[in-house]
Motif scaffolding. Structure first.
Motif, mmCIF file in Angstrom:
data_model
loop_
_atom_site.group_PDB
_atom_site.id
_atom_site.type_symbol
_atom_site.label_atom_id
_atom_site.label_comp_id
_atom_site.label_asym_id
_atom_site.label_seq_id
_atom_site.Cartn_x
_atom_site.Cartn_y
_atom_site.Cartn_z
ATOM 1 N N CYS A 46 0.891 -1.228 -0.206
ATOM 2 C CA CYS A 46 0.023 -0.037 -0.087
ATOM 3 C C CYS A 46 0.809 1.263 0.108
ATOM 4 O O CYS A 46 0.535 2.222 -0.763
ATOM 5 C CB CYS A 46 -0.904 -0.097 1.365
ATOM 6 N N TYR A 47 1.944 1.192 0.668
ATOM 7 C CA TYR A 47 2.748 2.427 0.748
ATOM 8 C C TYR A 47 3.343 3.006 -0.258
ATOM 9 O O TYR A 47 3.572 3.886 -1.122
ATOM 10 C CB TYR A 47 3.902 2.007 2.053
ATOM 11 N N LEU A 48 4.218 1.736 -1.124
ATOM 12 C CA LEU A 48 4.536 1.795 -2.205
ATOM 13 C C LEU A 48 3.416 2.364 -3.484
ATOM 14 O O LEU A 48 4.122 3.203 -4.279
ATOM 15 C CB LEU A 48 5.127 0.255 -2.973
ATOM 16 N N GLN A 49 2.339 1.917 -3.497
ATOM 17 C CA GLN A 49 1.337 2.225 -4.236
ATOM 18 C C GLN A 49 1.093 3.750 -4.006
ATOM 19 O O GLN A 49 0.690 4.444 -5.074
ATOM 20 C CB GLN A 49 0.309 1.538 -4.252
ATOM 21 N N MET A 50 0.845 3.955 -2.723
ATOM 22 C CA MET A 50 0.430 5.463 -2.341
ATOM 23 C C MET A 50 2.030 6.558 -2.814
ATOM 24 O O MET A 50 1.494 7.646 -3.171
ATOM 25 C CB MET A 50 0.302 5.517 -0.741
ATOM 26 N N LYS A 51 2.902 6.257 -2.963
ATOM 27 C CA LYS A 51 4.073 6.739 -3.199
ATOM 28 C C LYS A 51 4.237 6.755 -4.816
ATOM 29 O O LYS A 51 5.358 7.502 -5.228
ATOM 30 C CB LYS A 51 5.339 6.537 -2.573
ATOM 31 N N GLY A 52 3.580 5.964 -5.652
ATOM 32 C CA GLY A 52 3.922 6.095 -6.802
ATOM 33 C C GLY A 52 5.160 5.044 -7.271
ATOM 34 O O GLY A 52 5.526 5.283 -8.421
ATOM 35 N N LEU A 53 5.442 4.158 -6.444
ATOM 36 C CA LEU A 53 6.566 3.360 -6.548
ATOM 37 C C LEU A 53 6.389 2.175 -7.118
ATOM 38 O O LEU A 53 5.229 1.560 -6.804
ATOM 39 C CB LEU A 53 7.632 3.420 -5.417
ATOM 40 N N ASN A 54 7.200 1.643 -8.213
ATOM 41 C CA ASN A 54 6.941 0.187 -8.696
ATOM 42 C C ASN A 54 7.527 -0.772 -7.989
ATOM 43 O O ASN A 54 8.800 -0.677 -7.608
ATOM 44 C CB ASN A 54 7.476 0.371 -10.234
ATOM 45 N N GLU A 55 6.820 -1.821 -7.411
ATOM 46 C CA GLU A 55 7.449 -2.671 -6.601
ATOM 47 C C GLU A 55 8.427 -3.596 -7.132
ATOM 48 O O GLU A 55 9.200 -4.168 -6.712
ATOM 49 C CB GLU A 55 6.074 -3.861 -6.125
ATOM 50 N N ALA A 56 8.238 -3.683 -8.456
ATOM 51 C CA ALA A 56 9.271 -4.539 -9.245
ATOM 52 C C ALA A 56 10.812 -3.780 -9.288
ATOM 53 O O ALA A 56 11.705 -4.502 -9.396
ATOM 54 C CB ALA A 56 8.691 -4.762 -10.635
ATOM 55 N N ARG A 57 10.753 -2.510 -9.055
ATOM 56 C CA ARG A 57 12.062 -1.813 -9.495
ATOM 57 C C ARG A 57 12.471 -1.065 -8.184
ATOM 58 O O ARG A 57 13.644 -0.980 -8.235
ATOM 59 C CB ARG A 57 11.694 -0.786 -10.497
ATOM 60 N N GLN A 58 11.344 -0.968 -7.064
ATOM 61 C CA GLN A 58 11.814 -0.345 -5.781
ATOM 62 C C GLN A 58 12.760 -1.314 -4.925
ATOM 63 O O GLN A 58 11.817 -2.353 -4.536
ATOM 64 C CB GLN A 58 10.789 0.299 -5.152
ATOM 65 N N SER A 59 13.777 -1.296 -4.530
ATOM 66 C CA SER A 59 14.587 -2.091 -3.789
ATOM 67 C C SER A 59 13.888 -2.029 -2.359
ATOM 68 O O SER A 59 14.083 -0.874 -1.851
ATOM 69 C CB SER A 59 16.136 -1.913 -3.860
ATOM 70 N N CYS A 60 13.462 -2.996 -1.569
ATOM 71 C CA CYS A 60 13.092 -2.869 -0.277
ATOM 72 C C CYS A 60 13.225 -4.188 0.280
ATOM 73 O O CYS A 60 13.710 -5.223 -0.405
ATOM 74 C CB CYS A 60 11.356 -3.053 -0.713
ATOM 75 N N ARG A 61 13.556 -4.062 1.842
ATOM 76 C CA ARG A 61 13.602 -4.993 2.786
ATOM 77 C C ARG A 61 12.627 -4.979 3.824
ATOM 78 O O ARG A 61 12.462 -3.757 4.124
ATOM 79 C CB ARG A 61 15.116 -5.313 2.924
ATOM 80 N N PHE A 62 12.726 -6.007 4.576
ATOM 81 C CA PHE A 62 11.967 -5.922 5.918
ATOM 82 C C PHE A 62 12.777 -6.264 7.227
ATOM 83 O O PHE A 62 13.344 -7.266 7.225
ATOM 84 C CB PHE A 62 10.877 -6.916 6.012
ATOM 85 N N ASP A 63 13.355 -5.277 7.874
ATOM 86 C CA ASP A 63 14.096 -5.404 9.086
ATOM 87 C C ASP A 63 13.097 -5.552 10.385
ATOM 88 O O ASP A 63 12.149 -5.099 10.534
ATOM 89 C CB ASP A 63 14.956 -4.404 8.999
ATOM 90 N N LEU A 64 13.853 -6.001 11.406
ATOM 91 C CA LEU A 64 13.164 -6.180 12.717
ATOM 92 C C LEU A 64 13.984 -5.508 13.649
ATOM 93 O O LEU A 64 15.472 -5.756 13.600
ATOM 94 C CB LEU A 64 13.103 -7.764 12.885
ATOM 95 N N VAL A 65 13.716 -4.740 14.553
ATOM 96 C CA VAL A 65 14.190 -4.243 15.790
ATOM 97 C C VAL A 65 13.805 -4.709 16.857
ATOM 98 O O VAL A 65 12.705 -4.629 17.127
ATOM 99 C CB VAL A 65 14.598 -2.808 15.710
ATOM 100 N N ALA A 66 14.597 -5.787 17.608
ATOM 101 C CA ALA A 66 13.966 -6.397 18.576
ATOM 102 C C ALA A 66 14.793 -5.978 19.866
ATOM 103 O O ALA A 66 15.879 -5.988 20.117
ATOM 104 C CB ALA A 66 14.238 -8.059 18.556
ATOM 105 N N CYS A 67 13.739 -5.618 20.573
ATOM 106 C CA CYS A 67 14.021 -4.815 21.930
ATOM 107 C C CYS A 67 13.830 -5.786 23.230
ATOM 108 O O CYS A 67 12.824 -6.107 23.341
ATOM 109 C CB CYS A 67 13.709 -3.572 22.395
ATOM 110 N N GLU A 68 15.063 -6.095 24.048
ATOM 111 C CA GLU A 68 14.712 -7.068 25.043
ATOM 112 C C GLU A 68 15.586 -6.519 26.223
ATOM 113 O O GLU A 68 16.776 -6.324 26.251
ATOM 114 C CB GLU A 68 15.281 -8.639 24.778
ATOM 115 N N GLY A 69 14.829 -6.140 27.227
ATOM 116 C CA GLY A 69 15.342 -5.273 28.425
ATOM 117 C C GLY A 69 15.942 -4.099 27.734
ATOM 118 O O GLY A 69 15.231 -3.452 27.125
ATOM 119 N N ASP A 70 17.337 -3.915 27.885
ATOM 120 C CA ASP A 70 18.006 -2.733 27.529
ATOM 121 C C ASP A 70 18.604 -3.035 26.181
ATOM 122 O O ASP A 70 19.367 -1.915 25.716
ATOM 123 C CB ASP A 70 18.878 -2.158 28.451
#
Length: 122
Positions: free
Chosen positions: A89-113
């Motif tokens: 949805c974000y890519l579509q809203m920004k007019g970015l082509n999913e096939a051409r825009q390099s994307c990745r999914f990161d996780l920031v896991a916070c445990e305690g401090d």
């Protein structure tokens, strides 16, 4: 009459605090902020950042400790699917082509401090 915050506000405030910590952590490692708490009908993305030409969709998870699997283990397959749909949805809203825009999914896991950054987590 009892006073205090409505149920759920403490949890939201805690989540906001760790999202800000994760954001600062990633900014310190050279990523640039695009958006916070992007919300669409298909889901929410905590942080959207950019590293070079790559758009990075970041899920931030917090757990007091790793006793019950920890923060990273709390990202289920269903949650990953919701994140992928929200990213689309974000890519579509920004007019970015999913096939051409390099994307990745990161996780920031916070445990305690501790903060664990897992690039390309899923």
């Amino acid at each position: 009459m009892a006073t205090g915050s409505p149920p759920g506000n403490d949890k939201r405030a805690c989540g906001d605090q760790f999202e800000r910590r994760a954001e600062q952590y990633l900014l310190g490692r050279g990523l640039r902020l695009e958006a916070r708490n992007y919300l669409c009908r298909l889901g929410e993305i905590d942080l959207i950042m950019r590293q070079g030409d790559t758009l990075v969709f970041v899920e931030v998870r917090y757990r007091k400790n790793s006793r019950f699997g920890g923060a990273a283990a709390s990202v289920t397959a269903a949650k990953q699917q919701r994140l992928r749909r929200a990213a689309s949805c974000y890519l579509q809203m920004k007019g970015l082509n999913e096939a051409r825009q390099s994307c990745r999914f990161d996780l920031v896991a916070c445990e305690g401090d501790l903060i664990h950054w897992i690039p390309n987590a899923f």
